[in-house]
Design a protein around this motif. Structure first.
Motif, short mmCIF file in Angstrom:
data_model
loop_
_atom_site.label_atom_id
_atom_site.label_comp_id
_atom_site.label_asym_id
_atom_site.label_seq_id
_atom_site.Cartn_x
_atom_site.Cartn_y
_atom_site.Cartn_z
N UNK A 298 0.78 -1.23 0.28
CA UNK A 298 -0.10 0.09 -0.11
C UNK A 298 0.90 1.35 -0.18
N UNK A 299 2.02 1.25 0.71
CA UNK A 299 2.86 2.43 0.82
C UNK A 299 3.68 2.54 -0.75
N UNK A 300 3.92 1.51 -1.40
CA UNK A 300 4.58 1.43 -2.68
C UNK A 300 3.29 2.24 -3.55
N UNK A 301 2.12 1.69 -3.55
CA UNK A 301 1.06 2.34 -4.39
C UNK A 301 0.86 3.86 -4.11
N UNK A 302 1.05 4.05 -2.80
CA UNK A 302 0.70 5.90 -2.37
C UNK A 302 1.95 6.77 -2.93
N UNK B 289 1.23 10.61 -4.40
CA UNK B 289 2.26 11.52 -3.99
C UNK B 289 2.85 12.24 -5.18
N UNK B 290 3.50 11.37 -5.98
CA UNK B 290 4.29 11.98 -7.03
C UNK B 290 3.49 12.97 -7.79
N UNK B 291 2.02 12.53 -8.25
CA UNK B 291 1.02 13.47 -9.04
C UNK B 291 0.84 14.77 -8.32
N UNK B 292 0.50 14.53 -6.89
CA UNK B 292 0.34 15.83 -5.91
C UNK B 292 1.52 16.78 -5.99
N UNK B 293 2.83 16.03 -6.25
CA UNK B 293 4.10 16.94 -6.10
C UNK B 293 4.23 17.64 -7.55
N UNK B 294 3.94 16.95 -8.61
CA UNK B 294 4.05 17.62 -9.79
C UNK B 294 3.06 18.55 -9.96
N UNK B 295 1.78 18.47 -9.65
CA UNK B 295 0.92 19.52 -9.84
C UNK B 295 1.14 20.68 -8.82
N UNK B 296 1.71 20.48 -7.57
CA UNK B 296 2.10 21.58 -6.67
C UNK B 296 2.90 22.26 -7.16
N UNK B 297 4.11 21.64 -8.05
CA UNK B 297 5.51 22.41 -8.41
C UNK B 297 5.13 22.88 -10.00
N UNK C 190 -3.91 9.36 1.86
CA UNK C 190 -4.48 9.01 3.15
C UNK C 190 -4.94 7.73 3.47
N UNK C 191 -5.78 7.46 2.27
CA UNK C 191 -6.47 5.96 2.36
C UNK C 191 -5.56 4.97 2.37
N UNK C 192 -4.36 4.99 1.52
CA UNK C 192 -3.18 4.03 1.40
C UNK C 192 -2.63 3.80 2.28
N UNK C 193 -2.18 5.27 3.05
CA UNK C 193 -1.26 5.24 4.23
C UNK C 193 -2.03 4.46 5.36
N UNK C 194 -3.53 4.52 5.50
CA UNK C 194 -4.30 3.95 6.53
C UNK C 194 -4.32 2.42 6.23
N UNK C 195 -4.20 1.79 5.07
CA UNK C 195 -4.34 0.54 4.83
C UNK C 195 -2.60 0.02 5.09
N UNK C 196 -1.73 0.76 4.95
CA UNK C 196 -0.28 0.46 5.06
C UNK C 196 0.11 0.09 6.66
N UNK C 197 -0.78 0.37 7.67
CA UNK C 197 -0.36 0.22 9.11
C UNK C 197 0.61 1.31 9.42
N UNK C 198 1.12 2.53 8.66
CA UNK C 198 1.89 3.54 9.08
C UNK C 198 0.71 4.38 9.50
#
Length: 454
Positions: free
Chosen positions: A201-205, A209-217, A242-250
């Motif tokens: 789940x963390x890898x999929x996240x 995150x990459x898309x978020x960073x690209x759009x932000x910058x 957030x949902x992916x982090x929730x499932x990852x255990x972190x």
């Protein structure tokens, strides 16, 4: 003669722009702290009256969508507040952390060393005190991180309530310390409170995150998105992360911090050329800070602070639990000793002095106020012990009592200095050359001449 030293000492003012930025943040946090206090009192009242059945029923009601592969999205109301709403608070924390490192006081090592060291001292000392008291109980020992946090909203509200004209240097120091304190708490949660880790789940996240960073910058330059439009695209990406982090255990709130760090805090050349008033960071902060301070954090406090005190006998039992004793002593004594002692030690090691406008008693007052640990402390209390453990309720009661005691002591210390703070506030408002920057921030301030007595 100027009162501003050529080489800034401990708790010096810094730049006027940073001072204004910090003042704006603390003003918003002050209002949020009042709402937070109301939510907390309401929760305690409801949990100890005939309305407790309704209160606990709402808190423990399970709700959420049933999506294949996302089994953790069905949570109780209280868990939604802790794992869901609180992510907005942590997003703003991440954003503020990045601002401090890029445009704030943390970008200068010589300026940052004192509040960073003070924050670490304010975390380590309470942890040591709690551990020493609970060393003989492995179960109780799990709560060592509970008293390490400082609640900036409550702390600022207390300062505002006693009518303190807190000088700009002390405001900057308090915010910087609290921000670094939050960063330490984030690492503690990520490292020590991660259960059943699922790396897939963390890898999929990484994709959202990459898309978020690209759009932000790059959204403004490559996609021609204005900040107001960009955040509408960033929001769903943030929810997916957030949902992916929730499932990852972190712990899911860590996703908010990471996304906050992904936002650029400086305005782009395109925005400056278009004479835009605000960059993306300011737009996101403007959109989410009222949501965080006015809804997310108070709702979390409402569901987390509601503990059944059990009358006098129950309160006596709770406050004599070694967990509660450790938390209260750590918040009141540990924070004061840790923050003040580290500030004093680093100042001496730097061969520096305290700024002439600040006295060591001011640092003691700030250090004691730093013992108001609430939002993050409540979160860590829920993560520290098994579900249904009496230690959890005892810890929450101790957080309430310890924070109140720290607030009272800190208020008494700082309120005695109000006359001095008022004089400094007047001094920091003088702009003799009328250039929009007070003279003390430019090193051109001159004391007003006094007429000789006849």
């Amino acid at each position: 003669m100027t009162n501003t030293p050529a080489h800034p000492d401990t708790l010096s003012r810094g730049s006027y722009s940073n001072s204004r930025r910090v003042a704006d943040i603390l003003r918003a946090e002050s209002v949020g702290g009042i709402i937070l206090l109301i939510a907390t009192v309401l929760a305690v009242v409801l949990a100890n009256t005939p309305a407790s059945t309704l209160y606990f029923g709402v808190r423990d009601t399970v709700l959420g969508p049933d999506i294949p592969g996302f089994k953790h999205l069905q949570m109780s109301g209280g868990t939604w507040a802790a794992d869901g709403l609180l992510v907005v608070f942590f997003f703003l924390t991440g954003l503020e952390l990045k601002k401090e490192f890029v445009i704030g006081d943390l970008k200068s090592p010589s300026t940052a060393i004192v509040p960073i060291a003070a924050a670490f001292g304010g975390v380590i000392t309470p942890a040591i005190i709690y551990t020493a008291i609970n060393f003989g109980s492995p179960t109780a020992l799990h709560g060592w991180a509970i008293p390490t946090a400082t609640d900036i909203a409550f702390a600022v509200s207390v300062l505002a309530a006693v009518g303190t004209f807190l000088p700009s240097a002390m405001r900057v120091f308090l915010l910087t310390l609290a921000v670094v304190d939050d960063l330490i708490a984030i690492f503690i949660i990520a490292i020590f409170y991660t259960n059943n880790f699922h790396g897939a789940y963390l890898l999929i996240a990484l994709i959202p995150i990459a898309l978020f960073t690209f759009i932000a910058h790059r959204g403004e330059t490559m996609l021609h998105l204005k900040p107001l439009a960009a955040w509408l695209l960033l929001l769903p990406l943030g929810i997916i992360t957030w949902a992916l982090f929730l499932e990852s255990g972190i712990h899911a709130t860590i996703s908010g911090v990471i996304l906050g760090f992904c936002v650029p805090v400086k305005m782009t050349a395109r925005s400056k050329a278009a004479r835009a008033e605000h960059g993306l960071a300011e737009v996101l902060e403007h959109r989410f800070r009222p949501l965080s301070t006015g809804i997310c954090v108070p709702v979390f406090a409402f569901f987390s602070a509601g503990v059944d005190l059990g009358g006098f006998d129950g309160l006596h039992r709770a406050l004599t639990d070694s967990v509660a004793v450790g938390i209260m002593l750590a918040l009141v004594l540990g924070k004061t000793i840790g923050i003040f002692g580290t500030t004093w030690l680093v100042t001496r090691l730097k061969n520096a002095n305290l700024d002439p406008d600040v006295a060591w008693i001011d640092v003691v007052g700030l250090a004691t106020t730093g013992g108001i640990g609430f939002t993050v402390s409540l979160l860590v209390a829920e993560l520290s012990f098994p579900h249904g453990s009496p230690h959890t309720e005892d810890a929450k009661i101790a957080i309430l009592f310890g924070s109140i005691l720290a607030a009272i002591i800190g208020s008494l210390i700082l309120s005695r200095r109000n006359k001095h703070y008022r004089a400094l506030a007047e001094k920091e408002s003088v702009d003799a050359d009328d250039n929009g920057i007070p003279d003390v921030f430019e090193g051109t301030y001159r004391e007003p001449k006094t007429e000789p007595k006849a």
